[in-house]
Design a protein around this motif. Structure first.
Motif, PDB file in Angstrom:
ATOM      1  N   GLU A 187       0.823  -1.196   0.000  1.00  0.00           N
ATOM      2  CA  GLU A 187       0.000   0.000   0.000  1.00  0.00           C
ATOM      3  C   GLU A 187       0.864   1.256   0.000  1.00  0.00           C
ATOM      4  O   GLU A 187       0.567   2.227  -0.673  1.00  0.00           O
ATOM      5  CB  GLU A 187      -0.920   0.024   1.212  1.00  0.00           C
ATOM      6  N   LEU A 188       1.966   1.196   0.754  1.00  0.00           N
ATOM      7  CA  LEU A 188       2.854   2.347   0.860  1.00  0.00           C
ATOM      8  C   LEU A 188       3.452   2.706  -0.482  1.00  0.00           C
ATOM      9  O   LEU A 188       3.615   3.872  -0.819  1.00  0.00           O
ATOM     10  CB  LEU A 188       3.962   2.040   1.868  1.00  0.00           C
ATOM     11  N   SER A 189       3.791   1.706  -1.280  1.00  0.00           N
ATOM     12  CA  SER A 189       4.434   1.954  -2.559  1.00  0.00           C
ATOM     13  C   SER A 189       3.533   2.708  -3.521  1.00  0.00           C
ATOM     14  O   SER A 189       3.994   3.296  -4.490  1.00  0.00           O
ATOM     15  CB  SER A 189       4.869   0.622  -3.185  1.00  0.00           C
ATOM     16  N   LYS A 190       2.228   2.714  -3.266  1.00  0.00           N
ATOM     17  CA  LYS A 190       1.276   3.388  -4.127  1.00  0.00           C
ATOM     18  C   LYS A 190       1.087   4.848  -3.726  1.00  0.00           C
ATOM     19  O   LYS A 190       0.406   5.604  -4.405  1.00  0.00           O
ATOM     20  CB  LYS A 190      -0.077   2.671  -4.072  1.00  0.00           C
ATOM     21  N   GLN A 191       1.675   5.266  -2.607  1.00  0.00           N
ATOM     22  CA  GLN A 191       1.503   6.613  -2.115  1.00  0.00           C
ATOM     23  C   GLN A 191       2.652   7.498  -2.574  1.00  0.00           C
ATOM     24  O   GLN A 191       3.746   7.016  -2.873  1.00  0.00           O
ATOM     25  CB  GLN A 191       1.437   6.634  -0.584  1.00  0.00           C
ATOM     26  N   GLY A 192       2.409   8.802  -2.607  1.00  0.00           N
ATOM     27  CA  GLY A 192       3.464   9.729  -2.966  1.00  0.00           C
ATOM     28  C   GLY A 192       4.404   9.956  -1.806  1.00  0.00           C
ATOM     29  O   GLY A 192       4.053   9.782  -0.649  1.00  0.00           O
ATOM     30  N   ASP A 193       5.629  10.412  -2.124  1.00  0.00           N
ATOM     31  CA  ASP A 193       6.629  10.637  -1.089  1.00  0.00           C
ATOM     32  C   ASP A 193       6.179  11.699  -0.102  1.00  0.00           C
ATOM     33  O   ASP A 193       6.571  11.685   1.061  1.00  0.00           O
ATOM     34  CB  ASP A 193       7.959  11.044  -1.740  1.00  0.00           C
ATOM     35  N   ASN A 194       5.362  12.653  -0.565  1.00  0.00           N
ATOM     36  CA  ASN A 194       4.925  13.734   0.315  1.00  0.00           C
ATOM     37  C   ASN A 194       4.008  13.248   1.424  1.00  0.00           C
ATOM     38  O   ASN A 194       3.742  13.968   2.378  1.00  0.00           O
ATOM     39  CB  ASN A 194       4.210  14.814  -0.511  1.00  0.00           C
ATOM     40  N   ASP A 195       3.476  12.030   1.290  1.00  0.00           N
ATOM     41  CA  ASP A 195       2.560  11.496   2.289  1.00  0.00           C
ATOM     42  C   ASP A 195       3.283  10.737   3.402  1.00  0.00           C
ATOM     43  O   ASP A 195       2.657  10.326   4.375  1.00  0.00           O
ATOM     44  CB  ASP A 195       1.553  10.542   1.627  1.00  0.00           C
ATOM     45  N   LEU A 196       4.577  10.520   3.262  1.00  0.00           N
ATOM     46  CA  LEU A 196       5.318   9.687   4.218  1.00  0.00           C
ATOM     47  C   LEU A 196       5.597  10.470   5.503  1.00  0.00           C
ATOM     48  O   LEU A 196       5.931  11.645   5.471  1.00  0.00           O
ATOM     49  CB  LEU A 196       6.632   9.211   3.604  1.00  0.00           C
ATOM     50  N   LYS A 197       5.449   9.765   6.607  1.00  0.00           N
ATOM     51  CA  LYS A 197       5.757  10.354   7.902  1.00  0.00           C
ATOM     52  C   LYS A 197       6.608   9.358   8.678  1.00  0.00           C
ATOM     53  O   LYS A 197       6.333   8.165   8.686  1.00  0.00           O
ATOM     54  CB  LYS A 197       4.470  10.658   8.669  1.00  0.00           C
ATOM     55  N   TYR A 198       7.621   9.843   9.340  1.00  0.00           N
ATOM     56  CA  TYR A 198       8.551   8.995  10.070  1.00  0.00           C
ATOM     57  C   TYR A 198       8.489   9.287  11.568  1.00  0.00           C
ATOM     58  O   TYR A 198       8.177  10.409  11.979  1.00  0.00           O
ATOM     59  CB  TYR A 198       9.981   9.206   9.567  1.00  0.00           C
ATOM     60  N   ARG A 199       8.817   8.261  12.356  1.00  0.00           N
ATOM     61  CA  ARG A 199       8.884   8.404  13.803  1.00  0.00           C
ATOM     62  C   ARG A 199      10.156   7.722  14.302  1.00  0.00           C
ATOM     63  O   ARG A 199      10.507   6.635  13.848  1.00  0.00           O
ATOM     64  CB  ARG A 199       7.686   7.749  14.482  1.00  0.00           C
ATOM     65  N   VAL A 200      10.814   8.354  15.249  1.00  0.00           N
ATOM     66  CA  VAL A 200      11.976   7.761  15.919  1.00  0.00           C
ATOM     67  C   VAL A 200      11.695   7.801  17.413  1.00  0.00           C
ATOM     68  O   VAL A 200      11.332   8.857  17.949  1.00  0.00           O
ATOM     69  CB  VAL A 200      13.273   8.525  15.595  1.00  0.00           C
ATOM     70  N   SER A 201      11.844   6.670  18.097  1.00  0.00           N
ATOM     71  CA  SER A 201      11.518   6.629  19.523  1.00  0.00           C
ATOM     72  C   SER A 201      12.396   5.626  20.259  1.00  0.00           C
ATOM     73  O   SER A 201      13.048   4.777  19.638  1.00  0.00           O
ATOM     74  CB  SER A 201      10.042   6.275  19.725  1.00  0.00           C
ATOM     75  N   PHE A 202      12.385   5.733  21.579  1.00  0.00           N
ATOM     76  CA  PHE A 202      13.124   4.802  22.430  1.00  0.00           C
ATOM     77  C   PHE A 202      12.376   4.668  23.752  1.00  0.00           C
ATOM     78  O   PHE A 202      11.646   5.580  24.155  1.00  0.00           O
ATOM     79  CB  PHE A 202      14.562   5.278  22.674  1.00  0.00           C
ATOM     80  N   PRO A 203      12.542   3.531  24.445  1.00  0.00           N
ATOM     81  CA  PRO A 203      11.888   3.355  25.750  1.00  0.00           C
ATOM     82  C   PRO A 203      12.637   4.118  26.839  1.00  0.00           C
ATOM     83  O   PRO A 203      13.862   4.055  26.925  1.00  0.00           O
ATOM     84  CB  PRO A 203      11.943   1.849  25.978  1.00  0.00           C
ATOM     85  N   ALA A 204      11.880   4.809  27.684  1.00  0.00           N
ATOM     86  CA  ALA A 204      12.503   5.605  28.742  1.00  0.00           C
ATOM     87  C   ALA A 204      13.285   4.744  29.720  1.00  0.00           C
ATOM     88  O   ALA A 204      14.190   5.232  30.400  1.00  0.00           O
ATOM     89  CB  ALA A 204      11.432   6.406  29.487  1.00  0.00           C
ATOM     90  N   ILE A 205      12.978   3.446  29.774  1.00  0.00           N
ATOM     91  CA  ILE A 205      13.649   2.550  30.718  1.00  0.00           C
ATOM     92  C   ILE A 205      15.158   2.523  30.509  1.00  0.00           C
ATOM     93  O   ILE A 205      15.925   2.287  31.454  1.00  0.00           O
ATOM     94  CB  ILE A 205      13.046   1.129  30.620  1.00  0.00           C
ATOM     95  N   ILE A 206      15.610   2.771  29.278  1.00  0.00           N
ATOM     96  CA  ILE A 206      17.046   2.699  29.022  1.00  0.00           C
ATOM     97  C   ILE A 206      17.798   3.827  29.722  1.00  0.00           C
ATOM     98  O   ILE A 206      19.000   3.706  29.977  1.00  0.00           O
ATOM     99  CB  ILE A 206      17.368   2.700  27.513  1.00  0.00           C
ATOM    100  N   LEU A 207      17.104   4.914  30.060  1.00  0.00           N
ATOM    101  CA  LEU A 207      17.762   6.022  30.740  1.00  0.00           C
ATOM    102  C   LEU A 207      18.206   5.622  32.145  1.00  0.00           C
ATOM    103  O   LEU A 207      19.153   6.191  32.680  1.00  0.00           O
ATOM    104  CB  LEU A 207      16.822   7.230  30.813  1.00  0.00           C
ATOM    105  N   GLY A 208      17.518   4.632  32.728  1.00  0.00           N
ATOM    106  CA  GLY A 208      17.869   4.185  34.068  1.00  0.00           C
ATOM    107  C   GLY A 208      19.187   3.447  34.141  1.00  0.00           C
ATOM    108  O   GLY A 208      19.741   3.246  35.234  1.00  0.00           O
ATOM    109  N   ASN A 209      19.725   3.033  32.990  1.00  0.00           N
ATOM    110  CA  ASN A 209      20.996   2.304  32.977  1.00  0.00           C
ATOM    111  C   ASN A 209      22.198   3.223  32.836  1.00  0.00           C
ATOM    112  O   ASN A 209      23.335   2.781  32.985  1.00  0.00           O
ATOM    113  CB  ASN A 209      21.014   1.303  31.819  1.00  0.00           C
ATOM    114  N   LEU A 210      21.951   4.484  32.525  1.00  0.00           N
ATOM    115  CA  LEU A 210      23.053   5.415  32.328  1.00  0.00           C
ATOM    116  C   LEU A 210      23.756   5.691  33.649  1.00  0.00           C
ATOM    117  O   LEU A 210      23.120   5.915  34.671  1.00  0.00           O
ATOM    118  CB  LEU A 210      22.540   6.724  31.727  1.00  0.00           C
TER     119      LEU A 210
END
Length: 214
Positions: free
Chosen positions: A23-46
């Motif tokens: 389905e994604l391949s049929k959409q235009g590039d202008n429609d793409l949205k990206y997300r970058v995330s991480f679990p907060a739990i990893i901060l406890g190991n610092l």
């Protein structure tokens, strides 16, 4: 039977992923949205350095919205276990960490790259599945390698997406997980004796993900 069930679930998820990518391949590039995330739990190991209970957890999610309801992503993760993962809250998980009675005679390092599918159910409410093949390395207390193995780690999530900022580009996602790993190979005997005392799943793990939309 359990292994067949979870293999079936994995194959089903792969099929959903393939359909959504088409389905994604049929959409235009202008429609793409990206997300970058991480679990907060990893901060406890610092800052914990070489402490025995430091899981050295690092995890990153890179996702792309296919449409208003469907989001697919890649999961990169590594962590170090000091005791079996299948000890439940009601089994006295925190007490066993304090007493050290279930500690491995070393560590288990797990590293993998997997994928996720997230479906928006209602407003910010979502459900998701993550499939993560893991390469296992067993280490003694001096970090010398004992053995290698493989684990298929699946997790099922329910949570809520809160977006904020001028363009709603920042977000947090409080959620609960149920984790399973019925495919788990080549565990050394001294580690396996401890693992066999507990479940090959972990229920109701709370977490908080922090992210940004790009």
């Amino acid at each position: 039977m359990k292994k067949l069930l979870f293999i079936g679930l994995t194959l089903f998820t792969l099929n959903v992923f393939a359909q959504q990518t088409t389905e994604l391949s049929k959409q235009g590039d202008n429609d793409l949205k990206y997300r970058v995330s991480f679990p907060a739990i990893i901060l406890g190991n610092l800052g914990e350095g070489g402490e025995r209970t430091n899981t050295q957890h690092i995890e990153l999610h890179i996702k792309r919205e296919l449409n208003a309801k469907s989001i697919v992503g890649i999961k990169l993760a590594t962590w170090r276990l000091f005791q079996p993962m299948g000890i439940q809250w009601w089994d006295g998980l925190l007490d066993k960490i304090d007493s050290k009675e279930e500690f491995y005679p070393g560590y288990l390092r797990e590293t993998g790259v997997g994928f996720s599918y997230q479906h928006m159910l209602w407003k910010g409410l979502f459900a998701s599945i993550e499939v993560l093949p893991l390469f296992k390395t067993y280490l003694d207390l001096d970090n010398n390698k004992i053995a290698n193995g493989f684990k298929l780690y699946n997790s099922y999530h329910i949570g809520y997406h809160f977006a904020f900022g001028k363009k709603k580009q920042f977000f947090i996602e409080p959620q609960f997980h149920c984790n399973v790993w019925h495919i788990d190979t080549n565990t050394p005997d001294e580690f396996k004796q401890l693992d066999n005392k507990w479940d090959s799943y972990f229920l109701f793990e709370p977490n908080l993900y922090i992210g940004i939309k790009l």
